[in-house]
Design a protein around this motif. Structure first.
Motif, PDB file in Angstrom:
ATOM      1  N   HIS A 325       1.049  -1.482  -0.069  1.00 18.89           N
ATOM      2  CA  HIS A 325      -0.123  -0.122   0.188  1.00 18.89           C
ATOM      3  C   HIS A 325       0.809   1.787   0.207  1.00 18.89           C
ATOM      4  CE1 HIS A 325       1.330  -0.812   4.312  1.00 18.89           C
ATOM      5  NE2 HIS A 325       0.521   0.131   4.133  1.00 18.89           N
ATOM      6  N   ALA A 326       0.353   2.021  -0.460  1.00 16.22           N
ATOM      7  CA  ALA A 326       0.763   3.986  -0.735  1.00 16.22           C
ATOM      8  C   ALA A 326       1.017   4.145   0.897  1.00 16.22           C
ATOM      9  CB  ALA A 326       0.528   4.440  -1.529  1.00 16.22           C
ATOM     10  N   LYS A 327       1.702   5.001   1.039  1.00 14.11           N
ATOM     11  CA  LYS A 327       2.051   5.955   2.497  1.00 14.11           C
ATOM     12  C   LYS A 327       0.392   6.812   2.426  1.00 14.11           C
ATOM     13  CE  LYS A 327       5.392   9.371   5.403  1.00 14.11           C
ATOM     14  NZ  LYS A 327       5.748   9.656   4.928  1.00 14.11           N
ATOM     15  N   ALA A 328       0.364   6.538   3.454  1.00 11.32           N
ATOM     16  CA  ALA A 328      -1.185   7.142   3.722  1.00 11.32           C
ATOM     17  C   ALA A 328      -1.196   8.618   4.327  1.00 11.32           C
ATOM     18  CB  ALA A 328      -2.488   6.428   5.278  1.00 11.32           C
ATOM     19  N   PRO A 329      -2.086   9.464   3.867  1.00 11.95           N
ATOM     20  CA  PRO A 329      -1.508  10.544   4.104  1.00 11.95           C
ATOM     21  C   PRO A 329      -1.707  11.196   5.879  1.00 11.95           C
ATOM     22  CG  PRO A 329      -3.922  10.159   3.644  1.00 11.95           C
ATOM     23  CD  PRO A 329      -3.704   8.995   3.376  1.00 11.95           C
ATOM     24  N   LEU A 330      -1.754  12.713   6.375  1.00 18.13           N
ATOM     25  CA  LEU A 330      -1.330  13.279   7.165  1.00 18.13           C
ATOM     26  C   LEU A 330      -2.682  13.670   7.470  1.00 18.13           C
ATOM     27  CD1 LEU A 330       2.048  15.007   6.877  1.00 18.13           C
ATOM     28  CD2 LEU A 330       1.644  13.106   7.600  1.00 18.13           C
ATOM     29  N   GLU A 331      -4.080  13.681   6.598  1.00 21.05           N
ATOM     30  CA  GLU A 331      -4.865  13.714   7.525  1.00 21.05           C
ATOM     31  C   GLU A 331      -5.646  13.335   6.665  1.00 21.05           C
ATOM     32  OE1 GLU A 331      -5.676  17.884   6.527  1.00 21.05           O
ATOM     33  OE2 GLU A 331      -4.172  18.887   8.795  1.00 21.05           O
ATOM     34  N   ARG A 332      -7.505  12.746   6.508  1.00 24.07           N
ATOM     35  CA  ARG A 332      -8.687  12.035   7.098  1.00 24.07           C
ATOM     36  C   ARG A 332      -8.166  12.597   5.185  1.00 24.07           C
ATOM     37  NH1 ARG A 332     -12.896   8.988   8.570  1.00 24.07           N
ATOM     38  NH2 ARG A 332     -12.329   9.793  11.251  1.00 24.07           N
ATOM     39  N   ASP A 333      -9.173  11.694   4.524  1.00 20.22           N
ATOM     40  CA  ASP A 333      -9.784  12.291   2.919  1.00 20.22           C
ATOM     41  C   ASP A 333     -10.973  11.865   2.789  1.00 20.22           C
ATOM     42  OD1 ASP A 333     -10.525  12.135  -0.016  1.00 20.22           O
ATOM     43  OD2 ASP A 333      -8.689  11.281  -0.568  1.00 20.22           O
ATOM     44  N   ALA A 334     -11.828  13.984   3.376  1.00 23.59           N
ATOM     45  CA  ALA A 334     -12.979  13.593   2.960  1.00 23.59           C
ATOM     46  C   ALA A 334     -13.735  13.086   2.272  1.00 23.59           C
ATOM     47  CB  ALA A 334     -13.394  15.587   3.385  1.00 23.59           C
ATOM     48  N   VAL A 335     -13.364  13.094   1.074  1.00 21.04           N
ATOM     49  CA  VAL A 335     -14.264  12.663  -0.123  1.00 21.04           C
ATOM     50  C   VAL A 335     -13.974  11.703  -0.328  1.00 21.04           C
ATOM     51  CG1 VAL A 335     -14.702  12.195  -2.427  1.00 21.04           C
ATOM     52  CG2 VAL A 335     -13.857  14.762  -1.173  1.00 21.04           C
ATOM     53  N   ASN A 336     -12.817  10.874  -0.356  1.00 24.50           N
ATOM     54  CA  ASN A 336     -13.058   8.979  -0.015  1.00 24.50           C
ATOM     55  C   ASN A 336     -12.612   8.282   1.087  1.00 24.50           C
ATOM     56  OD1 ASN A 336     -12.224   8.659  -2.981  1.00 24.50           O
ATOM     57  ND2 ASN A 336     -10.314  10.036  -2.553  1.00 24.50           N
ATOM     58  N   ASN A 337     -12.284   8.739   2.840  1.00 20.67           N
ATOM     59  CA  ASN A 337     -12.147   8.498   3.361  1.00 20.67           C
ATOM     60  C   ASN A 337     -12.715   9.082   4.805  1.00 20.67           C
ATOM     61  OD1 ASN A 337      -9.329   7.781   5.838  1.00 20.67           O
ATOM     62  ND2 ASN A 337     -11.820   6.170   5.762  1.00 20.67           N
ATOM     63  N   PRO A 338     -14.708   9.540   4.643  1.00 24.21           N
ATOM     64  CA  PRO A 338     -15.310  10.692   5.029  1.00 24.21           C
ATOM     65  C   PRO A 338     -15.359   9.193   6.331  1.00 24.21           C
ATOM     66  CG  PRO A 338     -16.826   9.674   3.495  1.00 24.21           C
ATOM     67  CD  PRO A 338     -15.210   9.183   3.549  1.00 24.21           C
ATOM     68  N   TRP A 339     -15.968  10.710   7.633  1.00 27.74           N
ATOM     69  CA  TRP A 339     -16.311  10.306   8.899  1.00 27.74           C
ATOM     70  C   TRP A 339     -17.629   9.737   8.492  1.00 27.74           C
ATOM     71  CZ3 TRP A 339     -20.798  11.315  11.421  1.00 27.74           C
ATOM     72  CH2 TRP A 339     -20.889  11.470  12.960  1.00 27.74           C
ATOM     73  N   PRO A 340     -18.328   8.414   8.974  1.00 31.75           N
ATOM     74  CA  PRO A 340     -17.413   7.971  10.601  1.00 31.75           C
ATOM     75  C   PRO A 340     -16.526   6.801  10.322  1.00 31.75           C
ATOM     76  CG  PRO A 340     -19.734   7.219  10.228  1.00 31.75           C
ATOM     77  CD  PRO A 340     -19.614   8.133   9.100  1.00 31.75           C
ATOM     78  N   GLN A 341     -15.875   6.710   8.514  1.00 33.02           N
ATOM     79  CA  GLN A 341     -15.573   6.022   8.555  1.00 33.02           C
ATOM     80  C   GLN A 341     -14.348   5.483   9.389  1.00 33.02           C
ATOM     81  OE1 GLN A 341     -14.046   5.408   4.502  1.00 33.02           O
ATOM     82  NE2 GLN A 341     -16.832   5.406   3.137  1.00 33.02           N
ATOM     83  N   PHE A 342     -13.191   4.274   9.559  1.00 35.61           N
ATOM     84  CA  PHE A 342     -11.858   4.799  10.237  1.00 35.61           C
ATOM     85  C   PHE A 342     -11.268   5.270   9.640  1.00 35.61           C
ATOM     86  CE2 PHE A 342      -8.559   2.391  11.803  1.00 35.61           C
ATOM     87  CZ  PHE A 342      -8.513   2.777  13.354  1.00 35.61           C
ATOM     88  N   PRO A 343     -10.277   6.041  10.178  1.00 32.21           N
ATOM     89  CA  PRO A 343      -9.234   7.190   9.374  1.00 32.21           C
ATOM     90  C   PRO A 343      -8.200   5.874   8.913  1.00 32.21           C
ATOM     91  CG  PRO A 343      -9.614   7.574  12.008  1.00 32.21           C
ATOM     92  CD  PRO A 343     -10.866   6.567  11.670  1.00 32.21           C
ATOM     93  N   VAL A 387      10.492  -4.459  -6.566  1.00 29.55           N
ATOM     94  CA  VAL A 387      10.394  -3.062  -7.122  1.00 29.55           C
ATOM     95  C   VAL A 387       9.066  -2.067  -6.467  1.00 29.55           C
ATOM     96  CG1 VAL A 387       8.781  -4.395  -8.186  1.00 29.55           C
ATOM     97  CG2 VAL A 387       9.930  -2.530  -9.709  1.00 29.55           C
ATOM     98  N   GLN A 388       9.517  -1.278  -7.093  1.00 31.14           N
ATOM     99  CA  GLN A 388       7.854  -0.128  -6.452  1.00 31.14           C
ATOM    100  C   GLN A 388       7.243  -0.569  -7.279  1.00 31.14           C
ATOM    101  OE1 GLN A 388       9.919   1.163  -3.675  1.00 31.14           O
ATOM    102  NE2 GLN A 388       8.310   2.535  -4.180  1.00 31.14           N
ATOM    103  N   ILE A 389       6.003   0.094  -6.547  1.00 29.21           N
ATOM    104  CA  ILE A 389       4.335   0.058  -7.603  1.00 29.21           C
ATOM    105  C   ILE A 389       3.407   0.784  -7.128  1.00 29.21           C
ATOM    106  CG2 ILE A 389       4.896  -3.160  -7.953  1.00 29.21           C
ATOM    107  CD1 ILE A 389       3.286  -3.006  -5.002  1.00 29.21           C
ATOM    108  N   GLU A 390       2.591   0.374  -8.250  1.00 28.09           N
ATOM    109  CA  GLU A 390       1.434   1.572  -8.544  1.00 28.09           C
ATOM    110  C   GLU A 390       0.421   0.755  -8.356  1.00 28.09           C
ATOM    111  OE1 GLU A 390       0.094   5.675 -10.203  1.00 28.09           O
ATOM    112  OE2 GLU A 390       1.485   4.382 -11.071  1.00 28.09           O
TER     113      GLU A 390
END
Length: 495
Positions: A325-343, A387-390
């Motif tokens: 998996h890619a490195k997670a963002p520092l803050e919750r993505d309001a569009v793809n990971n909105p509350w009350p989903q697990f951040p 190898v790095q992946i996307e």
């Protein structure tokens, strides 16, 4: 509500942890504690929401939101604010048989769905939960409560992990005679041999097992159903059987060099270390050691993280944890990971904090795909290639991994630990009883019913749902017990 403005007046506060450099020198639990005034203040931050998502236990976007055992969180938050610890313990035990386990190892989806977290930091629910139950034991409030009457019905529970123990506890409360079978030499399943001692002290597990035994449950260790006792014999001997054997079939990797000496399954590594520690304080040497080795963990989940922490305590030379998996963002993505989903946000787990303190950086490598293992002339691992992946998602929702040209890398490695999840339950009992399986090879039993295609046989926990959280296992064990009670008695008073 404790105080209407508490969530605005007080900041979230967590107990301090022992210094990372100091705690990797031993195998003791690393969390410290808040004092009474601090805990009351944290309880005061609870809003007692009109719709408290913290105890909903829904599944959203592939992860849980809120508490799967439906803990009455606002109620016991208010009770500890008022200093009513005994009453808070009673409310906690109404929904959770083992808060001393979840308070230590649950990832706290309740906090991820806390309404205060919409505009700030959530209430410290998990910390408060652990403090309530620990105080209950310290004060002598948690005592054996055997049933006043017995039904004469006999129930066998296969597996003594959180699902099995929860099912056994509830069935015993209903008055049935419960026998729990465990193939290992100690009771607890993954609580004992899957979770390192620094996250869950095994004395905490044994304390609860002793309590259950005092309430009338019979525990049988070193006995594997399907081998030492045939599955059909068990069904014939008991009025009902609850299968809680877990999803213990580890997923492997198929690639060049897998057979090399030095490449191991993560659970073999963890289990061996825990058993040796419990048996002899590691003096017997009956475990895979990471001492003075360059260790690489393949897998970015909790099991892999526990391997990192274990390798550090062994005294490894270096340790790196690969994740696809890619490195997670520092803050919750309001569009793809909105509350009350697990951040899904970037955090340092306990092992990552320790490695960073020791080596100066987060030990994780993100978006990495292992291509092959390479050994020396003696068949001993010396390096691996990556190898790095996307990672993208196609129109059907399937994850697609694409290698990035020019990102190939060779890593020095003496010890590789494979922690890429589990394929499902082992098949011995399933085959002997001709149990139906779902598309993921789990025992087929409807959630909420837990009945299999074989009369008298029920299934719960990871054996039914696949690899999951301890709190889901407790939820399923409790619910399965209610269904077994209804099957045996026609109705049930169990929650």
């Amino acid at each position: 509500m404790s105080t209407p403005t508490g969530f605005m007046e007080y900041k979230r506060e967590l107990p301090a942890d022992r210094d990372p450099i100091e705690r990797i020198k031993d195998w003791e639990e690393f969390h410290l504690h808040l004092n009474d005034d601090q805990l009351r203040t944290q309880g005061a931050r609870c809003m007692d929401c009109g719709t408290p998502y913290c105890h909903t236990g829904m599944e959203l976007a592939g992860s849980v939101s809120g508490c799967p055992v439906n803990n009455l969180i606002p109620e016991w938050n208010n009770l500890i604010y008022r200093g009513l610890w005994r009453e808070a313990l009673d409310r906690l035990h109404k929904t959770n048989n083992f808060p001393e386990f979840t308070g230590r190892v649950c990832p706290a989806p309740c906090e991820g769905s806390c309404t205060v977290g919409l505009i700030g930091q959530p209430v410290t629910i998990k910390t408060i939960e652990q403090e309530i139950i620990d105080r209950g034991f310290d004060e002598g409030w948690v005592v054996p409560q055997p049933p006043k009457e017995r039904t004469g019905k006999r129930v066998a529970v296969v597996g003594s992990g959180p699902a099995g123990l929860a099912a056994a506890a509830q069935l015993n409360k209903a008055g049935h005679l419960v026998t729990v079978y465990e193939r290992a030499d100690r009771i607890g399943g993954l609580l004992t041999y899957g979770i390192p001692t620094m996250k869950l002290d095994k004395g905490v597990v044994q304390r609860r097992v002793d309590l259950l035994e005092a309430e009338g449950i019979t525990f049988v260790t070193n006995t594997e159903i399907g081998k030492d006792i045939s599955a059909q014999d068990l069904v014939d001997q008991f009025d009902a059987v609850v299968l809680c054997g877990g999803a213990t079939k580890a997923r492997d990797v198929e690639m060049e060099g897998r057979e090399l000496k030095g490449v191991h399954q993560a659970m073999d590594y963890l289990n061996g270390t825990i058993k040796s520690y419990l048996d002899s304080n590691l003096e017997d040497g009956n475990y895979i050691s990471g001492k003075d080795k360059d260790v690489i963990v393949i897998g970015g989940g909790d099991t892999g993280t526990d391997c990192v922490a274990t390798a550090l305590r062994h005294g490894c030379r270096s340790v790196t944890q690969f994740g696809t998996h890619a490195k997670a963002p520092l803050e919750r993505d309001a569009v793809n990971n909105p509350w009350p989903q697990f951040p899904n946000v970037y955090t340092l787990d306990y092992a990552h904090e320790e490695a960073k303190a020791l080596y100066g950086d987060d030990p994780r490598a993100f978006s990495v795909l292992t291509k092959k293992f390479v050994g020396d002339e003696n068949g001993v691992l010396k390096e691996l290639h990556t190898v790095q992946i996307e990672r993208t998602v196609d129109e059907t929702g399937r994850k697609v991994y694409t290698e990035i040209p020019g990102t190939e890398k060779v890593w020095k490695a003496d010890l590789v630990l494979i922690a890429v999840g589990f394929e499902g339950p082992e098949n011995t009992i399933i085959n002997q009883l001709n149990l139906e399986q779902d598309r993921r090879s789990n025992v087929k039993a409807q959630y909420g019913k837990y009945t299999t295609n074989v009369d008298k046989v029920f299934a719960a926990g990871d054996m039914r749902r696949g690899q999951s959280l301890v709190v889901w296992a407790i939820n399923e064990g409790r619910e399965a017990a209610r269904e077994v009670d209804k099957y045996l008695m026609g109705s049930s008073m169990l929650p």
